[in-house]
Design a protein around this motif. Sequence first.
Motif, PDB file in Angstrom:
ATOM      1  N   LYS A  31       0.835  -1.210   0.000  1.00 25.49           N
ATOM      2  CA  LYS A  31       0.000   0.000   0.000  1.00 25.49           C
ATOM      3  C   LYS A  31       0.870   1.261   0.000  1.00 25.49           C
ATOM      4  N   LEU A  32       1.938   1.236   0.801  1.00 17.73           N
ATOM      5  CA  LEU A  32       2.821   2.392   0.879  1.00 17.73           C
ATOM      6  C   LEU A  32       3.516   2.659  -0.459  1.00 17.73           C
ATOM      7  N   PHE A  33       3.982   1.571  -1.105  1.00 18.79           N
ATOM      8  CA  PHE A  33       4.735   1.721  -2.339  1.00 18.79           C
ATOM      9  C   PHE A  33       3.839   2.072  -3.527  1.00 18.79           C
ATOM     10  N   THR A  34       2.587   1.609  -3.497  1.00 20.25           N
ATOM     11  CA  THR A  34       1.715   1.841  -4.649  1.00 20.25           C
ATOM     12  C   THR A  34       0.974   3.174  -4.564  1.00 20.25           C
ATOM     13  N   SER A  35       0.868   3.729  -3.373  1.00 10.70           N
ATOM     14  CA  SER A  35       0.109   4.977  -3.242  1.00 10.70           C
ATOM     15  C   SER A  35       0.908   6.189  -3.744  1.00 10.70           C
TER      16      SER A  35
END
Length: 35
Positions: A31-35
């Motif tokens: 989630k952190l990397f894709t946001s």
Amino acid sequence: MNQTPRLVVSWALVAVLLGYGVIQTLITAAKLFTS
């Protein structure tokens, strides 16, 4: 002989908890990397 099933169950529980923790960490990282 009586101790073996309990040992297997406790190790299985530990494995499930560890696996769950790893999965949660991967989801959070994703989630952190894709946001």
